[in-house]
Design a protein around this motif. Structure first.
Motif, short mmCIF file in Angstrom:
data_model
loop_
_atom_site.label_atom_id
_atom_site.label_comp_id
_atom_site.label_asym_id
_atom_site.label_seq_id
_atom_site.Cartn_x
_atom_site.Cartn_y
_atom_site.Cartn_z
N ASP A 97 100.86 -51.71 12.23
CA ASP A 97 102.14 -52.38 12.44
C ASP A 97 102.70 -52.77 11.08
OD1 ASP A 97 104.29 -53.69 13.54
OD2 ASP A 97 103.12 -54.75 15.02
N ASN A 98 103.11 -51.78 10.33
CA ASN A 98 103.48 -52.02 8.93
C ASN A 98 104.98 -51.96 8.66
OD1 ASN A 98 100.70 -52.16 8.27
ND2 ASN A 98 100.61 -49.93 8.20
N MET A 99 105.78 -52.17 9.68
CA MET A 99 107.23 -52.09 9.49
C MET A 99 107.73 -53.16 8.52
SD MET A 99 108.39 -49.52 11.16
CE MET A 99 110.13 -49.89 11.21
N ASP A 100 107.13 -54.33 8.57
CA ASP A 100 107.59 -55.44 7.74
C ASP A 100 106.45 -56.43 7.60
OD1 ASP A 100 109.02 -58.25 7.40
OD2 ASP A 100 110.50 -56.72 6.87
N ASP A 101 106.41 -57.15 6.49
CA ASP A 101 105.32 -58.10 6.31
C ASP A 101 105.63 -59.48 6.90
OD1 ASP A 101 107.20 -58.99 4.51
OD2 ASP A 101 105.86 -59.05 2.79
N CYS A 102 106.78 -59.62 7.58
CA CYS A 102 107.15 -60.91 8.16
C CYS A 102 107.16 -60.91 9.69
CB CYS A 102 108.54 -61.32 7.66
SG CYS A 102 108.60 -61.68 5.91
N TYR A 103 107.02 -59.75 10.30
CA TYR A 103 107.01 -59.72 11.76
C TYR A 103 106.14 -58.59 12.28
CZ TYR A 103 110.69 -56.11 11.28
OH TYR A 103 111.42 -55.00 10.95
N VAL A 104 105.78 -58.72 13.57
CA VAL A 104 104.95 -57.74 14.27
C VAL A 104 105.81 -57.07 15.34
CG1 VAL A 104 102.98 -57.52 15.84
CG2 VAL A 104 102.82 -59.03 13.85
N GLU A 105 105.66 -55.77 15.48
CA GLU A 105 106.41 -55.05 16.52
C GLU A 105 105.50 -54.48 17.61
OE1 GLU A 105 110.33 -53.10 15.88
OE2 GLU A 105 109.38 -52.52 13.99
N LYS A 106 104.18 -54.43 17.37
CA LYS A 106 103.27 -53.81 18.33
C LYS A 106 102.14 -54.75 18.73
CE LYS A 106 104.15 -49.24 16.35
NZ LYS A 106 103.53 -48.10 15.62
N PRO A 107 102.47 -55.92 19.26
CA PRO A 107 101.40 -56.83 19.68
C PRO A 107 100.74 -56.33 20.97
CG PRO A 107 103.50 -57.70 20.38
CD PRO A 107 103.79 -56.46 19.55
N CYS A 108 99.47 -56.66 21.17
CA CYS A 108 98.85 -56.35 22.46
C CYS A 108 98.64 -57.63 23.27
CB CYS A 108 97.54 -55.60 22.27
SG CYS A 108 96.20 -56.53 21.55
N LEU A 109 98.65 -58.79 22.61
CA LEU A 109 98.50 -60.07 23.29
C LEU A 109 99.43 -61.09 22.65
CD1 LEU A 109 96.91 -62.17 25.08
CD2 LEU A 109 95.37 -62.44 23.12
N ILE A 110 100.13 -61.85 23.49
CA ILE A 110 100.98 -62.94 23.02
C ILE A 110 100.63 -64.19 23.82
CG2 ILE A 110 103.34 -63.86 22.99
CD1 ILE A 110 104.33 -61.07 22.31
N VAL A 111 100.58 -65.32 23.13
CA VAL A 111 100.30 -66.61 23.77
C VAL A 111 101.39 -67.60 23.39
CG1 VAL A 111 98.68 -68.53 23.98
CG2 VAL A 111 97.81 -66.20 23.63
N GLU A 112 101.91 -68.30 24.40
CA GLU A 112 102.82 -69.42 24.16
C GLU A 112 102.19 -70.67 24.75
OE1 GLU A 112 105.39 -69.46 22.33
OE2 GLU A 112 106.39 -67.50 22.39
N VAL A 113 102.07 -71.72 23.94
CA VAL A 113 101.65 -73.03 24.42
C VAL A 113 102.93 -73.76 24.78
CG1 VAL A 113 100.40 -75.15 23.90
CG2 VAL A 113 99.64 -72.97 22.90
N THR A 114 103.16 -73.94 26.05
CA THR A 114 104.46 -74.41 26.50
C THR A 114 104.58 -75.93 26.48
OG1 THR A 114 106.16 -73.94 28.16
CG2 THR A 114 103.98 -74.56 28.98
N SER A 115 105.82 -76.40 26.47
CA SER A 115 106.12 -77.83 26.52
C SER A 115 107.27 -78.05 27.49
CB SER A 115 106.51 -78.34 25.13
OG SER A 115 107.73 -77.77 24.72
N LYS A 116 107.62 -79.30 27.74
CA LYS A 116 108.71 -79.59 28.67
C LYS A 116 110.00 -78.91 28.23
CE LYS A 116 106.84 -84.13 29.90
NZ LYS A 116 107.01 -85.58 29.73
N SER A 117 110.24 -78.86 26.94
CA SER A 117 111.50 -78.32 26.45
C SER A 117 111.52 -76.80 26.34
CB SER A 117 111.84 -78.93 25.08
OG SER A 117 110.84 -78.59 24.14
#
Length: 200
Positions: A97-117
């Motif tokens: 995933d070498n398109m850019d050193d600041c972002y990923v384009e080919k993740p296989c897993l994503i996690v969000e720790v959610t909040s009320k907002s």
């Protein structure tokens, strides 16, 4: 607590290129959706502990020897079809995933720790954007104030399914790295007798 808010500089359309350049110099992080910036506030200690617990539990290599990289909330994911850049709490990539050193384009897993907002956005806008990523095999939404994980996963035929887990002795099998992740490990060190977020 992680919150998302509209900022005053959003009145004019901002190109992706301008956003990426500006984000390198910005004092605060912003998510980007089709020309609009959304400022991100800092996260709570509990929020960070849960994210770090997950990173510590992830093996950085598949069973076949393929190396994987895990990133926390300072690395963006590009959702190209939705013209968006998000900062997930945890992202795992096991493909080049070498398109850019600041972002990923080919993740296989994503996690969000959610909040009320952010709960509504994690379960609607981000869910749709993440599911459109061809490489993504699993998306976890972690609740902070009690044991509860929503697990979205892609089957071999491409169909998405969802399961919910709410007991510390339950285990989620993560498909992209074929490894178990227990709720006990996700919530290790969390005191549920204390509020996750300050009362409004």
């Amino acid at each position: 607590m992680l919150t998302v808010k509209m900022t005053t500089e959003n009145s004019a359309y901002i190109t992706e290129a301008a956003y990426l350049e500006g984000e390198k110099l910005a004092e605060e992080r912003h998510e980007y959706v089709d020309g609009v910036l959304y400022a991100m506030a800092g996260a709570s200690l509990r929020h960070n502990r849960i994210a770090l617990n997950i990173v510590r539990a992830l093996p950085l290599q598949r069973e076949d020897g393929t190396p994987c990289d895990a990133y926390t909330s300072d690395v963006k994911v590009r959702a190209r079809r939705h013209k968006a850049f998000y900062y997930p709490d945890v992202v795992l990539s096991c493909e080049p995933d070498n398109m850019d050193d600041c972002y990923v384009e080919k993740p296989c897993l994503i996690v969000e720790v959610t909040s009320k907002s952010t709960d509504w956005k994690d379960r609607s806008e981000k869910l749709l954007a993440y599911q459109a990523l061809e490489s993504l095999q699993a998306y976890l939404i972690i609740v902070q104030d009690k044991p509860h994980v929503t697990f979205y996963y892609r089957e071999v035929d491409g169909a998405w399914w969802v399961s919910a887990y709410d007991a510390l002795d339950q285990v989620i099998m993560l498909p992209c790295i074929d490894t178990p992740l227990s709720l006990a490990n996700i919530y290790k060190g969390i005191d549920f007798t204390q509020p996750a977020e300050p009362e409004a």
